[in-house]
Design an enzyme around this catalytic site. Structure first.
Site, short mmCIF file in Angstrom:
data_model
loop_
_atom_site.label_atom_id
_atom_site.label_comp_id
_atom_site.label_asym_id
_atom_site.label_seq_id
_atom_site.Cartn_x
_atom_site.Cartn_y
_atom_site.Cartn_z
N ASP A 205 22.16 39.08 40.69
CA ASP A 205 21.79 37.96 39.83
C ASP A 205 20.27 37.84 39.70
O ASP A 205 19.54 37.99 40.69
CB ASP A 205 22.36 36.67 40.47
CG ASP A 205 22.29 35.49 39.55
OD1 ASP A 205 22.90 35.53 38.48
OD2 ASP A 205 21.61 34.49 39.91
N GLU A 261 24.06 54.10 53.21
CA GLU A 261 24.74 54.19 54.52
C GLU A 261 26.23 54.42 54.33
O GLU A 261 26.94 54.75 55.27
CB GLU A 261 24.55 52.88 55.30
CG GLU A 261 23.14 52.66 55.82
CD GLU A 261 22.92 51.21 56.30
OE1 GLU A 261 23.91 50.44 56.42
OE2 GLU A 261 21.75 50.85 56.52
C1 GLC Z 1 22.22 34.30 36.15
C2 GLC Z 1 23.69 33.97 36.02
C3 GLC Z 1 23.80 32.59 35.46
C4 GLC Z 1 23.13 31.63 36.42
C5 GLC Z 1 21.70 32.05 36.73
C6 GLC Z 1 21.15 31.34 37.92
O1 GLC Z 1 21.57 34.34 34.93
O2 GLC Z 1 24.33 34.93 35.23
O3 GLC Z 1 25.11 32.22 35.22
O4 GLC Z 1 23.12 30.35 35.88
O5 GLC Z 1 21.62 33.42 37.02
O6 GLC Z 1 21.76 31.81 39.09
#
Ligand code: GLC
Length: 567
Positions: A205, A261
């Protein structure tokens, strides 16, 4: 590693499960892990190679689970670790890999680290895991600077003792300090934890935000709005303190050691909203392996736009010495069936029209659903014929449209909540509505919950979902679901096994036509052709493997694609 086994992800079709809205096995109105297990047969029949689960960890669900309170457990509302093990085993038994989501930029403010940081006070090692800074003003009553959160409002929140913490997203999502070695160690532990439990890969993310340069100049000297990709656009490596910093790549080189790993080595796909010319670094095989290429998700329905997106994607793949990814939809953007159904304006800011349309509950523009469906079918063939991985978002295989008229009071997305009284946007819930499994709405949820006696789905489903339910589409050869199954089967049988990732533009590729050639496993050549224009186009001599619409006098009509196997 070069063997096909280790490189499975390079040509994979990955299905994104948004767990809370996929299938609810226990009847509480929220989808769960057991719900994924219950539908493994459905996913196997669809013909995908892997499933990626958006966060299912303990979370106050302020941002749909992207606010993680514990990275190494399952949210009790979604199940248990044992449920995860069963789900992973079922997926593996059906020949599918499992990808889990890692959220390393921020934790929930309910994470034990954040609670400890609050309790320990200024200057403590506990606070150093996050980004706390003193406020300005005599008593620290002003934020350290003018940075804004991506979801609206200031990016700093005071904690009552003169210090403020940074949150690039919601107030409840505190940014971690990636200069702190403990943060590094903890995420490596998390990567091993899920790898040991059967995760084959990771989705990272906001991968472009971890490294931050906050202290190289006084905080108030930074511009108030550094913008998400101004670094990439300016081409200068030290202008943007927050996004796409060069040091972020050190983190991923470290993670690569952990991935290696394992046998086969794990891989990751990074979510990095950076300019195409910066994507390849994240994707190189000494870092994550892949990065999302979101260009398809940003484009309006014009041949030149898609041609450019393909060129840029292939170019990035070559530079990273890996493969690229193709994405039409995910949980953060309006569904593409709707995007393609709304007016197509050349070079409009991406999603602006859909965003405006959502804001007025879908009343500002006419949603031409027939056009949206035609174009979605055409886009799928154009996408599936390409070299690289394809990421599908749950419900697109049913041809679902965005739900525009969720009442404001029912919305869950913090984007909508935070901006509700200012420059409003409606947020991302319209693509996160629980899936319709059965057309009969006898218990008010189109079969979303297993038990007959169940709570209401966490977001309301519209009546028109009945036409898109899995049971209706399964029995209909002309449905979107049948089309997805057929196209995925062809890709798997004829395109992927060659191991050849080359693409040549076809001579018909010009004007309103996007056409390319790929080798086929049976020695013939695939021509994939998409017609964006009003004039039907002649197809090359060969066998039509599949077409997204009926041919007109043997020609490809507007908004249609075909795959032709040529000798
Ligand atoms: C990314 C995710 C989104 C979230 C953001 C903050 O963009 O895809 O859904 O709101 O990160 O974590």
């Amino acid at each position: 590693m070069t063997n096909a086994h280790a490189d499975w992800w390079k040509q994979a079709v990955v299905y994104q499960v948004y767990p809370r809205s996929f299938y609810d096995a226990n009847g509480d109105g929220l989808g769960d892990i057991a719900g994924v297990t219950a539908k493994i047969d459905y996913l196997a029949a669809l013909g995908v190679d892997a499933i990626w689960l958006s966060p299912f960890y303990p979370s106050p669900l302020i941002d749909g689970g992207y606010d993680v309170a514990d990275y190494r457990d399952v949210d009790p509302r979604l199940g248990t670790l044992e449920d995860f093990d069963k789900m992973a085993a079922a997926a593996h038994a059906a020949g599918m890999k499992v990808i889990v989501d890692i959220v390393p930029n921020h934790t929930s403010t309910e994470h034990e680290w954040f609670r400890a940081a609050l309790a320990a006070g200024p200057g403590s090692p506990e606070r150093d895991r996050y980004i706390f800074r003193p406020g300005r003003g005599e008593h620290g009553e002003l934020p350290p600077n003018g940075w804004k959160s991506t979801f609206g409002g200031p990016a700093w929140e005071p904690v009552g003792d003169g210090e403020w913490y940074l949150h690039l997203f919601a107030v409840e999502q505190a940014d971690l300090n990636w200069k702190n070695p403990e943060v590094h160690e903890d995420f490596k532990t998390t990567l091993r934890f899920w790898s040991d439990r059967g995760a084959d890969g990771f989705r990272i993310d906001v991968a472009h935000a971890l490294a931050k340069d906050i202290d190289s100049r006084p905080l108030e000297d930074w511009p108030d709005d550094p913008g998400q990709s101004c670094l990439a656009q300016s081409g200068s490596d030290d202008e943007n303190p927050l996004w796409d910093r060069p040091e972020v790549h050190d983190i991923y080189r470290e993670w690569r050691q952990v991935f290696n790993e394992y046998e086969p080595a794990r891989f990751a796909v990074g979510e990095a909203w950076v300019a195409p010319e910066h994507q390849w670094m994240y994707a190189s095989t000494d870092e994550l392996g892949q990065v999302f290429n979101f260009e398809f998700a940003k484009k309006n329905w014009f041949a030149a736009d898609f041609r450019l997106a393909i060129e840029e994607g292939l170019d990035a793949a070559e530079r990273s010495k890996s493969t690229t990814t193709w994405v039409l939809s995910n949980h953060d953007v309006p569904r593409h069936a709707t995007r393609f159904a709304l007016p197509q304006v050349p070079s409009s800011t991406h999603h602006q029209i859909a965003t405006d349309w959502l804001l007025r509950d879908g009343t500002t523009y006419y949603e031409d659903r027939e056009a949206g469906t035609r174009r979605s079918r055409a886009a799928l063939l154009m996408e599936l014929g390409l070299p690289g991985s394809v990421y599908l978002y749950q419900g697109e295989e049913l041809g679902l449209f965005e739900v525009a008229d969720i009442p404001w009071g029912a919305l869950e997305d913090p984007q909508a909540q935070m901006t509700a009284h200012g420059d409003a946007i409606k947020g991302r819930d319209g693509c996160r509505v629980p899936l319709p499994w059965t057309s009969l709405d006898a218990t008010g949820d189109f079969g979303f919950s297993g038990p007959a006696d169940h709570a209401a789905p966490h977001l309301p489903q519209p009546a028109w979902f009945a036409q898109f339910a899995v049971d209706v589409e399964e029995g209909d050869e002309a449905s979107m679901l049948s089309f997805y199954r057929a196209a995925l089967a062809l890709r798997r049988a004829l395109i992927v096994p060659t191991g050849d990732t080359s693409l040549a533009w076809d001579e018909a590729n010009a004007g309103d036509v996007v056409a390319y050639q790929r080798p086929l496993a049976d020695g013939r050549t695939l021509v994939s052709m998409t017609n964006f224009g009003a004039t039907p186009v002649a197809l090359p001599a060969g066998e039509v493997l599949i077409a997204s619409a009926e041919l007109v006098d043997g020609k490809l009509p507007q908004d249609a694609s075909a795959w032709i196997a040529c000798a």
